[in-house]
Write a protein that holds these residues in place. Structure first.
Motif, PDB file in Angstrom:
ATOM      1  N   GLY A 453       0.815  -1.194   0.000  1.00 25.82           N
ATOM      2  CA  GLY A 453       0.000   0.000   0.000  1.00 25.82           C
ATOM      3  C   GLY A 453       0.859   1.259   0.000  1.00 25.82           C
ATOM      4  N   HIS A 454       0.402   2.314  -0.700  1.00 23.03           N
ATOM      5  CA  HIS A 454       1.155   3.570  -0.813  1.00 23.03           C
ATOM      6  C   HIS A 454       0.229   4.745  -0.515  1.00 23.03           C
ATOM      7  N   THR A 455       0.833   5.877  -0.090  1.00 20.27           N
ATOM      8  CA  THR A 455       0.088   7.121   0.153  1.00 20.27           C
ATOM      9  C   THR A 455       0.799   8.260  -0.559  1.00 20.27           C
ATOM     10  N   ASP A 456       0.091   9.416  -0.593  1.00 18.17           N
ATOM     11  CA  ASP A 456       0.747  10.599  -1.144  1.00 18.17           C
ATOM     12  C   ASP A 456       1.565  11.280  -0.048  1.00 18.17           C
ATOM     13  N   ARG A 457       2.107  12.455  -0.336  1.00 16.37           N
ATOM     14  CA  ARG A 457       3.015  13.107   0.598  1.00 16.37           C
ATOM     15  C   ARG A 457       2.283  13.957   1.650  1.00 16.37           C
ATOM     16  N   THR A 458       0.982  14.068   1.548  1.00 15.65           N
ATOM     17  CA  THR A 458       0.214  14.826   2.548  1.00 15.65           C
ATOM     18  C   THR A 458      -0.014  13.961   3.775  1.00 15.65           C
ATOM     19  N   GLY A 459      -0.206  14.558   4.891  1.00 11.57           N
ATOM     20  CA  GLY A 459      -0.454  13.814   6.118  1.00 11.57           C
ATOM     21  C   GLY A 459       0.827  13.520   6.859  1.00 11.57           C
ATOM     22  N   THR A 460       0.654  13.117   8.155  1.00 12.05           N
ATOM     23  CA  THR A 460       1.808  12.810   8.987  1.00 12.05           C
ATOM     24  C   THR A 460       2.350  11.449   8.621  1.00 12.05           C
ATOM     25  N   SER A 461       3.576  11.173   9.082  1.00  9.04           N
ATOM     26  CA  SER A 461       4.215   9.893   8.778  1.00  9.04           C
ATOM     27  C   SER A 461       3.453   8.747   9.415  1.00  9.04           C
ATOM     28  N   ALA A 462       2.996   8.947  10.691  1.00 10.12           N
ATOM     29  CA  ALA A 462       2.259   7.877  11.361  1.00 10.12           C
ATOM     30  C   ALA A 462       0.950   7.599  10.639  1.00 10.12           C
ATOM     31  N   ARG A 463       0.269   8.689  10.201  1.00 11.92           N
ATOM     32  CA  ARG A 463      -0.996   8.505   9.496  1.00 11.92           C
ATOM     33  C   ARG A 463      -0.786   7.794   8.174  1.00 11.92           C
ATOM     34  N   ASN A 464       0.259   8.143   7.484  1.00 10.29           N
ATOM     35  CA  ASN A 464       0.516   7.516   6.186  1.00 10.29           C
ATOM     36  C   ASN A 464       0.895   6.044   6.338  1.00 10.29           C
ATOM     37  N   ASP A 465       1.661   5.716   7.394  1.00  6.50           N
ATOM     38  CA  ASP A 465       2.016   4.315   7.614  1.00  6.50           C
ATOM     39  C   ASP A 465       0.761   3.472   7.828  1.00  6.50           C
ATOM     40  N   ALA A 466      -0.131   3.959   8.698  1.00  8.42           N
ATOM     41  CA  ALA A 466      -1.354   3.195   8.981  1.00  8.42           C
ATOM     42  C   ALA A 466      -2.247   3.113   7.758  1.00  8.42           C
ATOM     43  N   LEU A 467      -2.384   4.241   7.029  1.00  7.83           N
ATOM     44  CA  LEU A 467      -3.266   4.272   5.867  1.00  7.83           C
ATOM     45  C   LEU A 467      -2.772   3.333   4.762  1.00  7.83           C
ATOM     46  N   SER A 468      -1.463   3.310   4.537  1.00 11.44           N
ATOM     47  CA  SER A 468      -0.935   2.442   3.471  1.00 11.44           C
ATOM     48  C   SER A 468      -1.123   0.977   3.832  1.00 11.44           C
ATOM     49  N   LYS A 469      -0.953   0.634   5.150  1.00 15.06           N
ATOM     50  CA  LYS A 469      -1.146  -0.765   5.559  1.00 15.06           C
ATOM     51  C   LYS A 469      -2.613  -1.141   5.453  1.00 15.06           C
ATOM     52  N   ASN A 470      -3.534  -0.236   5.800  1.00 12.49           N
ATOM     53  CA  ASN A 470      -4.959  -0.529   5.702  1.00 12.49           C
ATOM     54  C   ASN A 470      -5.385  -0.742   4.255  1.00 12.49           C
ATOM     55  N   ARG A 471      -4.818   0.040   3.338  1.00 14.58           N
ATOM     56  CA  ARG A 471      -5.164  -0.128   1.925  1.00 14.58           C
ATOM     57  C   ARG A 471      -4.707  -1.498   1.415  1.00 14.58           C
ATOM     58  N   ALA A 472      -3.492  -1.952   1.795  1.00 16.89           N
ATOM     59  CA  ALA A 472      -3.012  -3.259   1.375  1.00 16.89           C
ATOM     60  C   ALA A 472      -3.874  -4.362   1.981  1.00 16.89           C
ATOM     61  N   ASP A 473      -4.238  -4.240   3.295  1.00 18.18           N
ATOM     62  CA  ASP A 473      -5.079  -5.255   3.930  1.00 18.18           C
ATOM     63  C   ASP A 473      -6.440  -5.316   3.249  1.00 18.18           C
TER      64      ASP A 473
END
Length: 522
Positions: A453-473
């Motif tokens: 899972g990947h995210t764009d450059r907006t948002g905090t690092s912690a938010r992007n880590d969780a969001l990218s993992k949720n998208r892959a799951d």
């Protein structure tokens, strides 16, 4: 009777020609005079050109004899003109040179072949004869005394008599001899030689300039060497060497260089040429064979045995190498994905050429099994795709894996929700994964698919880590719910560490919000 009234034309006729001339002069008179002047100039130029050509030709002919610089200046011009003429019409120059060059080449080749044959005869006579036994057999066959045969063989050759004959009259200019009683009447011999040469030229050759070179009379040979004014006839006993011909050629050149005036006058005066006969003494040459030393044949026998052993060894290794090479070629012919088109083998090199599938075994890796090295074998393989099922199935499986690696599923901003157009893409991805897993199972190959899972450059690092993992799951759960084996899939979040586009604009960040697939195929 009524009187005829004069017409208007009659009133103006007497002066009409005068008026026309005046009108012509006014309109085109100047042009007519210019044309007349131009014609006179052209006629004068043509006359001057003809006269100048004669003057230039006479001047060049006269001055070129006085001043060599003129020849140096004109040489490049003449050479260029000749070169251009030959390039445009080579057949013309060939037709001019053919009669001269053809005759010279034929005569030179004929003389060279004759000298080669004489040398070969001499070599064969010396190398293939068993000396003493051969001499006794020859004495028995010819009825001669053995001593005479031995003397004849010990004396390689000797020039017995030299005649110088005038070509035009056929008369004797001079002679010198080693044996005074060999020939009784020199004038008769010279007349017969002239008659024989004329007979051969008239009867057997179409070229009247052809000359007779050799006459065989019993145990004697008569060599004829021709010059422009005189010819040299050498009566030789034994087997002369080819180098004797060079002696005669040099003597003919010497005679024509030093006695040309006297020979030219001989046709009208018939006077003897002083000093001619004295110069012929150098042609009375002879060569005596050196007696051979008795030698042991042991070293020759040893050399023969060694040569035979080397020959046998070379033959053994040659055929052994041939068998090894044939086995290697047969191994290549049975390899899938390899087509042997051509193979060659000789004493020093081996080569093979053909077609090879990129997935086939490397032929060089097989050389070591046959005691062959890459330096001994020259191989050239053109790439091609084999239709063999083993390669076709593997190639199809790799293509399926590559196609899945190129897929990317897009997401909305800060969400695991897919746009409507991406749902149909997920169905296609599911079919691809199912087909990939099936083909890998048939080929007994291991396959595992990791979903990133990947995210764009907006948002905090912690938010992007969780969001990218949720998208892959979320993608993994969707595919498992669609029937994909869960053991084939695993999920991981990469946040914004691998952006899909380097641009900071909105369009570039839309490409960053995605899920990609990595395929581990072994």
């Amino acid at each position: 009777m009524a009187r005829e009234r004069p017409s208007v034309y009659d009133a103006i006729r007497p002066d009409s020609e005068t008026h026309f001339s005046e009108l012509q002069e006014l309109l085109v008179g100047e042009y007519i005079r210019d044309l007349r002047d131009h014609r006179e100039r052209l006629e004068k130029l043509e006359a001057d050109a003809v006269q100048s050509s004669h003057v230039v030709a006479r001047s060049l002919a006269t001055e070129s004899k006085k001043d060599p610089k003129i020849r140096k200046v004109l040489s490049p011009v003449v050479e260029d003109a000749l070169r251009i003429s030959v390039e445009e019409n080579p057949s013309m120059m060939a037709g001019i040179l053919f009669p001269m060059i053809g005759e010279a080449v034929r005569k030179a080749v004929g003389q060279a072949v004759q000298q080669m044959m004489d040398s070969t005869n001499e070599l064969l006579a010396n190398s293939l004869s068993a000396e003493r036994i051969g001499w006794r057999i020859e004495a028995w066959r010819t009825g001669k005394n053995f001593a005479e045969v031995a003397l004849a063989h010990s004396l390689s050759y000797r020039v017995e008599h030299i005649y110088v004959i005038h070509r035009t009259t056929g008369l004797l200019l001079g002679q010198v001899t080693n044996q005074a009683n060999l020939l009784q009447d020199s004038d008769m011999v010279v007349g017969m030689l002239t008659a024989i040469q004329d007979f051969v030229r008239d009867s057997f050759t179409s070229n009247q300039q052809a000359d007779l070179d050799v006459i065989q009379v019993g145990e004697f040979k008569i060599w004829l060497q021709h010059g422009p004014i005189a010819l040299l006839a050498a009566v030789i006993s034994g087997q002369p060497k080819a180098g004797l011909r060079d002696v005669l050629v040099r003597q003919v050149e010497y005679i024509h260089r030093n006695f040309q005036v006297g020979m030219a006058r001989f046709e009208t005066t018939g006077q003897a040429i002083p000093g001619l006969e004295e110069s012929l003494g150098e042609c009375l040459v002879e060569e005596v064979k050196k007696p051979k030393k008795q030698q042991s044949y042991l070293k020759f026998k040893i050399a023969g045995v060694v040569l035979l052993a080397l020959l046998c060894a070379a033959t053994f290794f040659y055929f052994r190498r041939a068998l090894i090479w044939n086995d290697y070629i047969q191994r290549l012919r049975h390899q899938p994905g390899i087509v042997v088109i051509e193979e060659t083998r000789d004493w020093t090199s081996l080569s093979v050429r053909g077609l090879r599938d990129p997935m086939a075994i490397d032929p060089i890796s097989l050389l070591g099994k046959y005691d062959l090295s890459p330096t001994q074998v020259s191989e050239h393989w053109e790439p091609y795709y084999s239709l063999d099922p083993r390669f076709a199935n593997v190639r199809r499986l790799n293509n399926e894996a590559d196609a899945l690696r190129k897929v990317a599923v897009r997401f909305q901003v800060d969400s695991t929700t897919l746009p409507i157009d991406q749902l149909a893409l997920l169905d296609t991805i599911g079919d691809q994964i199912q087909e990939l897993a099936t083909d890998a199972s048939r080929q007994r190959r291991y396959v595992h698919i990791q979903v990133f899972g990947h995210t764009d450059r907006t948002g905090t690092s912690a938010r992007n880590d969780a969001l990218s993992k949720n998208r892959a799951d979320w993608i993994v759960r969707f595919l498992v719910a669609r029937g994909i084996d869960a053991s084939l899939l695993s999920a991981a979040g990469l946040s914004d560490k691998q952006p899909g586009n380097s641009e900071q604009m909105q369009e570039g960040q839309d490409l960053d919000r995605r899920v990609t697939f990595s395929v581990d195929l072994r």
